[in-house]
Design a protein around this motif. Structure first.
Motif, PDB file in Angstrom:
ATOM      1  N   TYR A 130      60.857  24.810  67.765  1.00 20.64           N
ATOM      2  CA  TYR A 130      61.321  23.518  66.945  1.00 20.64           C
ATOM      3  C   TYR A 130      60.255  22.407  67.419  1.00 20.64           C
ATOM      4  N   ILE A 131      59.335  22.893  68.081  1.00 17.02           N
ATOM      5  CA  ILE A 131      58.443  21.644  67.328  1.00 17.02           C
ATOM      6  C   ILE A 131      57.583  21.865  66.158  1.00 17.02           C
ATOM      7  N   LEU A 132      57.587  22.955  65.416  1.00 16.63           N
ATOM      8  CA  LEU A 132      56.676  23.581  64.312  1.00 16.63           C
ATOM      9  C   LEU A 132      58.288  22.951  63.569  1.00 16.63           C
ATOM     10  N   GLY A 133      59.514  23.212  63.809  1.00 18.78           N
ATOM     11  CA  GLY A 133      60.778  22.623  62.577  1.00 18.78           C
ATOM     12  C   GLY A 133      60.484  21.519  62.195  1.00 18.78           C
ATOM     13  N   LYS A 134      60.215  20.803  63.282  1.00 19.58           N
ATOM     14  CA  LYS A 134      60.422  19.347  63.840  1.00 19.58           C
ATOM     15  C   LYS A 134      59.276  18.196  62.845  1.00 19.58           C
ATOM     16  N   ASP A 135      58.355  18.662  63.872  1.00 21.72           N
ATOM     17  CA  ASP A 135      56.982  17.989  63.426  1.00 21.72           C
ATOM     18  C   ASP A 135      56.523  17.984  61.664  1.00 21.72           C
ATOM     19  N   PHE A 136      57.008  19.607  61.363  1.00 22.35           N
ATOM     20  CA  PHE A 136      56.322  20.166  60.440  1.00 22.35           C
ATOM     21  C   PHE A 136      56.667  20.284  58.735  1.00 22.35           C
ATOM     22  N   GLY A 137      58.605  20.116  59.340  1.00 23.75           N
ATOM     23  CA  GLY A 137      59.316  20.169  58.395  1.00 23.75           C
ATOM     24  C   GLY A 137      59.653  21.929  57.889  1.00 23.75           C
ATOM     25  N   ASP A 138      59.487  22.709  59.195  1.00 15.99           N
ATOM     26  CA  ASP A 138      59.724  24.454  58.884  1.00 15.99           C
ATOM     27  C   ASP A 138      61.232  24.242  59.148  1.00 15.99           C
ATOM     28  N   ASN A 139      62.137  24.482  58.423  1.00 19.07           N
ATOM     29  CA  ASN A 139      63.288  24.788  58.637  1.00 19.07           C
ATOM     30  C   ASN A 139      63.103  26.148  58.942  1.00 19.07           C
ATOM     31  N   GLU A 140      62.832  27.135  58.391  1.00 20.27           N
ATOM     32  CA  GLU A 140      63.256  28.436  59.294  1.00 20.27           C
ATOM     33  C   GLU A 140      62.967  28.754  60.747  1.00 20.27           C
ATOM     34  N   ALA A 175      68.838  21.122  68.627  1.00 24.96           N
ATOM     35  CA  ALA A 175      68.299  21.635  67.412  1.00 24.96           C
ATOM     36  C   ALA A 175      68.216  21.597  66.316  1.00 24.96           C
ATOM     37  N   PHE A 176      70.401  21.886  66.095  1.00 28.22           N
ATOM     38  CA  PHE A 176      70.685  21.998  65.706  1.00 28.22           C
ATOM     39  C   PHE A 176      71.230  20.127  64.650  1.00 28.22           C
ATOM     40  N   LEU A 177      71.035  19.443  65.923  1.00 28.55           N
ATOM     41  CA  LEU A 177      70.892  17.738  64.649  1.00 28.55           C
ATOM     42  C   LEU A 177      69.765  17.713  64.054  1.00 28.55           C
ATOM     43  N   GLU A 178      68.542  18.620  64.268  1.00 25.22           N
ATOM     44  CA  GLU A 178      67.181  17.571  63.520  1.00 25.22           C
ATOM     45  C   GLU A 178      67.338  19.046  62.517  1.00 25.22           C
ATOM     46  N   LEU A 179      68.158  20.205  62.526  1.00 29.40           N
ATOM     47  CA  LEU A 179      68.141  20.690  61.018  1.00 29.40           C
ATOM     48  C   LEU A 179      69.064  19.776  60.108  1.00 29.40           C
ATOM     49  N   GLY A 180      70.652  19.844  60.650  1.00 26.38           N
ATOM     50  CA  GLY A 180      71.406  19.272  59.960  1.00 26.38           C
ATOM     51  C   GLY A 180      70.737  18.164  59.192  1.00 26.38           C
ATOM     52  N   LYS A 181      70.229  17.348  59.881  1.00 23.84           N
ATOM     53  CA  LYS A 181      69.556  15.781  59.452  1.00 23.84           C
ATOM     54  C   LYS A 181      68.482  16.893  58.654  1.00 23.84           C
ATOM     55  N   ARG A 182      67.468  17.805  58.461  1.00 26.61           N
ATOM     56  CA  ARG A 182      67.067  17.678  57.511  1.00 26.61           C
ATOM     57  C   ARG A 182      67.971  18.649  55.773  1.00 26.61           C
ATOM     58  N   GLU A 183      68.782  19.323  56.523  1.00 27.62           N
ATOM     59  CA  GLU A 183      69.362  19.782  55.344  1.00 27.62           C
ATOM     60  C   GLU A 183      70.053  18.615  54.363  1.00 27.62           C
ATOM     61  N   SER A 184      70.702  17.439  55.171  1.00 25.89           N
ATOM     62  CA  SER A 184      71.635  16.754  54.445  1.00 25.89           C
ATOM     63  C   SER A 184      70.675  15.911  53.831  1.00 25.89           C
TER      64      SER A 184
END
Length: 186
Positions: A130-140, A175-184
């Motif tokens: 989650y930290i890797l995805g949120k703080d470093f923009g790693d959607n995977e 986690a879904f919220l963060e991914l959704g924000k990023r993808e939108s």
């Protein structure tokens, strides 16, 4: 007469790995040849008791070995998790990915011996992803986090542990919220 012959054949045909049991079987066979049937029964009782004593000792040894193996698996798992903690201190995407790998390894080691510890390691892996995805923009990494969290959610029943179930739902929602924000934002 036929029963006598069959008993004699069975006494001779069965072999044991214990020399003392083999010796007792030979004595039982000699007693049978001499027609001392009560002696045959008594000698076989001693052989049986000897085997039972060994079995009991082996069961204790097996339990001790199982306990020792369980402790060693948990030790390996904790060492993996500590490696993950140390990697996490690097605070770079590569180090967070490395930490996730160590937490996954910890989970693998613990899952067959201690579900609670295994869950904790899975949760640690999910947190670092989650930290890797949120703080470093790693959607995977966020997708991996979500997949792990969905698996963790399945492992608890709402009717049994409603607060834990709700907490897991909330972490998954974040986690879904963060991914959704990023993808939108694409």
């Amino acid at each position: 007469a036929e029963e006598f012959v069959q008993l004699k054949a069975r006494l001779k045909s069965f072999t044991s790995t214990d020399p003392e049991v083999v010796k007792l079987r030979k004595q039982a066979n000699a007693a049978l040849e001499a027609g001392k049937f009560d002696d045959v029964i008594a000698i076989l009782q001693r052989a049986k008791a000897l085997d039972m004593d060994v079995i009991d000792k082996q069961k204790v040894a097996a339990r001790e070995l199982e306990t020792h193996t369980r402790k060693r698996c948990l030790s390996v798992a904790e060492n993996c998790a500590l490696q993950g903690d140390a990697a996490r201190l690097g605070a770079t995407p590569a180090k967070y990915r490395e930490a996730a790998k160590y937490y996954a390894e910890a989970f693998q080691m613990a899952q067959s011996v201690d579900r609670k510890s295994a869950y904790r390691y899975h949760e640690m892996q999910s947190d670092v992803l989650y930290i890797l995805g949120k703080d470093f923009g790693d959607n995977e990494a966020l997708k991996e986090c979500i997949a792990l969290r969905q698996g963790l959610l399945i492992s608890v029943k709402r009717s049994v542990a409603p607060l834990e179930w709700a907490r897991r739902q909330e972490v998954l929602r974040i986690a879904f919220l963060e991914l959704g924000k990023r993808e939108s934002e694409k």
